[in-house]
Write an enzyme that holds these catalytic residues in place. Sequence first.
Site, short mmCIF file in Angstrom:
data_model
loop_
_atom_site.label_atom_id
_atom_site.label_comp_id
_atom_site.label_asym_id
_atom_site.label_seq_id
_atom_site.Cartn_x
_atom_site.Cartn_y
_atom_site.Cartn_z
N THR A 128 0.97 -1.15 -0.04
CA THR A 128 -0.12 0.16 0.13
C THR A 128 1.02 1.38 0.06
O THR A 128 0.46 2.22 -0.16
CB THR A 128 -0.81 -0.07 1.10
OG1 THR A 128 -1.54 -1.25 1.19
CG2 THR A 128 -1.86 1.22 1.28
N HIS A 442 3.21 -7.28 8.15
CA HIS A 442 4.63 -6.62 9.06
C HIS A 442 5.08 -7.47 10.10
O HIS A 442 4.73 -7.42 11.22
CB HIS A 442 4.10 -5.39 9.73
CG HIS A 442 3.25 -4.36 8.62
ND1 HIS A 442 2.39 -3.24 9.13
CD2 HIS A 442 3.28 -4.48 7.13
CE1 HIS A 442 2.10 -2.63 7.95
NE2 HIS A 442 2.45 -3.04 6.89
N THR A 488 8.12 -0.43 6.81
CA THR A 488 9.06 -0.64 5.53
C THR A 488 10.07 0.82 5.57
O THR A 488 11.25 0.59 5.26
CB THR A 488 8.56 -0.54 4.22
OG1 THR A 488 7.49 -1.75 4.31
CG2 THR A 488 9.28 -0.95 3.15
C1 LIG Z 1 -0.73 -5.96 0.15
C2 LIG Z 1 0.61 -5.43 1.11
C3 LIG Z 1 0.30 -4.17 1.61
C4 LIG Z 1 1.42 -3.70 2.37
N1 LIG Z 1 1.30 -2.29 2.79
C5 LIG Z 1 2.42 -1.94 3.52
C6 LIG Z 1 2.27 -0.51 3.79
O1 LIG Z 1 1.34 0.35 3.27
N2 LIG Z 1 3.44 0.10 4.32
C7 LIG Z 1 4.52 -0.65 4.69
O2 LIG Z 1 5.71 -0.21 5.29
N3 LIG Z 1 4.54 -2.02 4.47
C8 LIG Z 1 3.73 -2.57 3.61
N4 LIG Z 1 3.62 -3.79 3.39
C9 LIG Z 1 4.98 -4.49 3.43
C10 LIG Z 1 5.91 -4.30 2.84
O3 LIG Z 1 6.02 -4.63 1.56
C11 LIG Z 1 7.13 -4.99 3.30
O4 LIG Z 1 7.39 -4.51 4.69
C12 LIG Z 1 8.48 -4.84 2.45
O5 LIG Z 1 8.27 -5.16 1.23
C13 LIG Z 1 9.59 -5.74 3.06
O6 LIG Z 1 10.80 -5.24 2.38
P1 LIG Z 1 11.87 -6.38 2.26
O7 LIG Z 1 12.79 -5.92 1.30
O8 LIG Z 1 12.49 -6.64 3.44
O9 LIG Z 1 11.27 -7.85 2.14
P2 LIG Z 1 10.42 -8.42 0.77
O10 LIG Z 1 9.76 -7.24 0.07
O11 LIG Z 1 9.47 -9.44 1.38
O12 LIG Z 1 11.40 -9.03 -0.13
C14 LIG Z 1 12.10 -10.27 0.13
C15 LIG Z 1 12.51 -11.00 -1.04
O13 LIG Z 1 13.39 -11.81 -0.73
C16 LIG Z 1 13.26 -13.01 -1.58
N5 LIG Z 1 14.00 -14.28 -0.92
C17 LIG Z 1 13.75 -14.75 0.28
N6 LIG Z 1 14.60 -16.02 0.55
C18 LIG Z 1 15.49 -15.81 -0.66
C19 LIG Z 1 16.53 -16.82 -0.83
N7 LIG Z 1 16.85 -17.66 -0.06
N8 LIG Z 1 17.10 -16.56 -1.89
C20 LIG Z 1 16.71 -15.44 -2.90
N9 LIG Z 1 15.71 -14.67 -2.63
C21 LIG Z 1 15.06 -14.97 -1.64
C22 LIG Z 1 11.75 -13.11 -1.56
O14 LIG Z 1 11.39 -13.86 -2.75
C23 LIG Z 1 11.19 -11.73 -1.71
O15 LIG Z 1 10.98 -11.40 -3.12
C24 LIG Z 1 2.54 -4.62 2.61
C25 LIG Z 1 2.82 -5.86 2.00
C26 LIG Z 1 1.79 -6.25 1.20
C27 LIG Z 1 1.82 -7.63 0.42
#
Ligand SMILES: Cc1cc2nc3c(=O)[nH]c(=O)nc-3n(C[C@H](O)[C@H](O)[C@H](O)COP(=O)(O)OP(=O)(O)OC[C@H]3O[C@@H](n4cnc5c(N)ncnc54)[C@H](O)[C@@H]3O)c2cc1C
Length: 508
Positions: A128, A442, A488
């Site tokens: 979002t 989250h 995030t």
């Molecule tokens: C519908 C929805 C609404 C949301 N709304 C909000 C919001 O409004 N505000 C907010 O702050 N957050 C929101 N979030 C959460 C937000 O998207 C996440 O906090 C954020 O994307 C986290 O980022 P990240 O880089 O830590 O992990 P992610 O975005 O989860 O990415 C991690 C990636 O690592 C990859 N991965 C995992 N293990 C391995 C491995 N061993 N080898 C290779 N690749 C791997 C996965 O496939 C994934 O693509 C929402 C999420 C969703 C789904």
Amino acid sequence: MTGRFPGLVDVAIVGSGPTGAAYARILSESAPGATIAMFEAGPVVSDPPGAHVKNIADLEQRGRAQRASQGPSSSAETVTSPGAVKAGQRSGRPGTHLLERGYQAEGEDGLPVAAMSTNVGGMASHWTGACPRPRGSERITFLPDLDDLFDEAERLLGVTTDAFDGSPFAEIVRSRLAAVVDEGRQPEDRVQRMPLAVHRRDDGNLVWSGSDVVLGRASTENPHFSLFPEALVTRILLDDGRAAGVSVRDLQTGDTVDIAARFVVVAGDAIRSPQLLWASGIRPEALGRWLNDQAQIVFATRLRDVAAAGQGVEAAGNSTGLGEYSGVTWVPFTDEQPFHGQVMQLDASPVPLAEDDPVTPGSIVGLGLFCAKDLQASDRVEFSGDDVDAYGMPVPSIRYTLTDRDREVFARAAERILVLGRAVGDPLDERSFRMPLGSSLHYQGTTRMGVDDDGESVCDTNSEVWGAAGVHVAGNGVIPTSTACNPTLTSVALAVRGARHIAAQLAG
Ligand SMILES: Cc1cc2nc3c(=O)[nH]c(=O)nc-3n(C[C@H](O)[C@H](O)[C@H](O)COP(=O)(O)OP(=O)(O)OC[C@H]3O[C@@H](n4cnc5c(N)ncnc54)[C@H](O)[C@@H]3O)c2cc1C
């Protein structure tokens, strides 16, 4: 080269969500000569890679992108937006997939709808985009540069507050909420526009930020940066307690290769980062512990006395039909009112209305109060040796219980949301509803940051894992505080700090 992968890089990044992307961006800007390889288990689902799928105007094409992000559950039914998951129902949001098992131990509350996304861009291709800064006890007090890091994270995520300024009724919603919230609050804690990772193009269409925006041209035009989709990192390689590389399974061919790297950044989400560390034998005492989810109380109301003013109003989201909602208001967390309020003006009703009762876009208001968890070391994701998931990695098992204090906070939130909902309009239902645990998406704490290696944290203030020099963790799992606000922005801010630390060593 080893197959399609390089044999040696300076920095290997695991995961292409916004926190992995933040490392790539800061390193590309600050250490332009460094070679960086980003490995992502999932496929490319959008163009440019990592873009938010809501920017895909064609709904069928968008649906395909969402299903391709759902890992082993690409054919599972998902909830329809803006509908909420119902009690007892186990469905993911489009673009996400649920834990297949291990989500609830007997006699515990568990996280029945804990979910993840597996695609280039991670969850940020589906999010979002709400990017509030934490308040009060949500803030990490031991980082002196926290506000500077937030400024930088807002730059990387492209955060704005004016994209919905033209929306119908947004001002009315804010002023009605302010009337019951603002008294006695500091200006920064008052009702305000939600900072969102979105901007409006000159043609009026919205563009939601995904990892593509975080990567920016600095990374994508960096000749030393490469992104490898469908590449699962199965193990972090150490040499004498220091990062030495990664083992990567090419999911296109099934081949596994070792790639040497001076630094490894594990940005695989709050469930799969501990999974990879555990699989690699890197197991600090706090690994997987202090898991916390933000339980969410929701309520819907319909703006009173606006029907005439709204005549002729079009859905403000996007002329290409991209809008599900047309305004987001923020009721900030305070220690006295420990809930984070996200108030969305919807372009459709989440509950059925009479056929002869059309919805004026923006006049249905969905209120959500996220609650901060009472943190416990016993809330955790754990792994055992033999059992493997669809990717052949150790199966995550969730151990999670609510405390009396959690239930007290939920009861207060349920009362509070009625006050807010009634101030805004006429409730669509008499009672609020607590979403199944895990639906916040989250999850935090499982690779948490700390000042000392005292068994209560996994990494130091630069996100470097205790006892594994050169291995960094990124993502919501690193957040050590109990927060209610969307995480995030904070996890990208912490990634900026870690990336600067690596850049300084590469320059030295
Ligand atoms: C519908 C929805 C609404 C949301 N709304 C909000 C919001 O409004 N505000 C907010 O702050 N957050 C929101 N979030 C959460 C937000 O998207 C996440 O906090 C954020 O994307 C986290 O980022 P990240 O880089 O830590 O992990 P992610 O975005 O989860 O990415 C991690 C990636 O690592 C990859 N991965 C995992 N293990 C391995 C491995 N061993 N080898 C290779 N690749 C791997 C996965 O496939 C994934 O693509 C929402 C999420 C969703 C789904």
